[in-house]
Scaffold this motif. Structure first.
Motif, mmCIF file in Angstrom:
data_model
loop_
_atom_site.group_PDB
_atom_site.id
_atom_site.type_symbol
_atom_site.label_atom_id
_atom_site.label_comp_id
_atom_site.label_asym_id
_atom_site.label_seq_id
_atom_site.Cartn_x
_atom_site.Cartn_y
_atom_site.Cartn_z
ATOM 1 N N PRO A 53 39.485 41.371 43.915
ATOM 2 C CA PRO A 53 39.759 40.167 43.119
ATOM 3 C C PRO A 53 40.967 40.278 42.184
ATOM 4 O O PRO A 53 41.555 39.274 41.816
ATOM 5 C CB PRO A 53 38.471 39.967 42.315
ATOM 6 C CG PRO A 53 37.421 40.672 43.082
ATOM 7 C CD PRO A 53 38.103 41.814 43.775
ATOM 8 N N ASN A 54 41.359 41.481 41.820
ATOM 9 C CA ASN A 54 42.496 41.668 40.913
ATOM 10 C C ASN A 54 43.835 41.697 41.641
ATOM 11 O O ASN A 54 44.881 41.732 41.000
ATOM 12 C CB ASN A 54 42.318 42.951 40.103
ATOM 13 C CG ASN A 54 41.100 42.883 39.210
ATOM 14 O OD1 ASN A 54 40.765 41.826 38.693
ATOM 15 N ND2 ASN A 54 40.411 44.004 39.063
ATOM 16 N N GLU A 55 43.813 41.731 42.963
ATOM 17 C CA GLU A 55 45.047 41.784 43.750
ATOM 18 C C GLU A 55 45.541 40.372 44.049
ATOM 19 O O GLU A 55 44.760 39.428 44.115
ATOM 20 C CB GLU A 55 44.802 42.530 45.068
ATOM 21 C CG GLU A 55 44.491 43.997 44.900
ATOM 22 C CD GLU A 55 44.219 44.675 46.236
ATOM 23 O OE1 GLU A 55 44.232 44.002 47.282
ATOM 24 O OE2 GLU A 55 43.987 45.886 46.218
ATOM 25 N N PRO A 114 43.268 31.618 41.052
ATOM 26 C CA PRO A 114 42.544 31.258 39.840
ATOM 27 C C PRO A 114 41.123 31.823 39.910
ATOM 28 O O PRO A 114 40.615 32.098 41.008
ATOM 29 C CB PRO A 114 42.538 29.722 39.863
ATOM 30 C CG PRO A 114 42.763 29.352 41.279
ATOM 31 C CD PRO A 114 43.572 30.462 41.881
ATOM 32 N N PRO A 115 40.470 32.000 38.769
ATOM 33 C CA PRO A 115 39.118 32.568 38.765
ATOM 34 C C PRO A 115 38.153 31.850 39.713
ATOM 35 O O PRO A 115 37.319 32.489 40.347
ATOM 36 C CB PRO A 115 38.670 32.438 37.311
ATOM 37 C CG PRO A 115 39.950 32.431 36.535
ATOM 38 C CD PRO A 115 40.948 31.756 37.407
ATOM 39 N N SER A 116 38.298 30.545 39.851
ATOM 40 C CA SER A 116 37.383 29.777 40.710
ATOM 41 C C SER A 116 37.534 30.129 42.191
ATOM 42 O O SER A 116 36.627 29.885 42.988
ATOM 43 C CB SER A 116 37.615 28.281 40.521
ATOM 44 O OG SER A 116 38.950 27.953 40.868
#
Length: 131
Positions: free
Chosen positions: A49-51, A109-111
């Motif tokens: 998720p951080n990539e 985006p986080p979503s």
């Protein structure tokens, strides 16, 4: 017919020549610009998720004489809702006949970070921007 009639016709012809020359100049300017072609693109969803979501586009200027700016746009869409997740554009300056790779590193985006990669549709476009 007097001299005024002949002079008026000559003036009308001159007034028609000016717009014709201007339109010709605009037409030739457009023709001499780049002719962008999207050769291919490769999309690599993030493994973590951080990539970032990576998209590499290969763009070619198919013009034999035109050079200039080409706008490359990437859009990530949600296949289920049709909503745009992320959109980004880059401008590259290309010589005639040149091929270039354009790399996009799109942070989601986080979503969308937990979204399945199969749910994300990637669209890539390349065009000659008209300002």
């Amino acid at each position: 017919m007097g001299p005024f009639y002949i002079e008026a016709n000559a003036m009308k012809r001159r007034l028609l020549i000016i717009p014709t020359l201007l339109l010709s100049a605009l037409f030739l300017t457009g023709c001499l610009g780049p002719d962008p072609v999207l050769e291919s693109f490769e999309a690599r969803p993030p493994q973590d998720p951080n990539e970032p979501f990576l998209v590499e586009a290969v763009v070619r200027n198919a013009s034999t004489v035109g050079e200039g700016e080409i706008l490359v746009e990437v859009t990530l869409n949600d296949r289920e809702s049709g909503e745009v997740i992320r959109r980004e554009a880059q401008t590259v300056t290309m010589q005639s006949g040149e091929t270039e790779r354009v790399l996009f590193e799109l942070s989601l985006p986080p979503s969308a970070q937990e979204m399945s990669p199969d749910r994300i549709e990637v669209e890539v476009e390349a065009h000659y921007p008209i300002y």
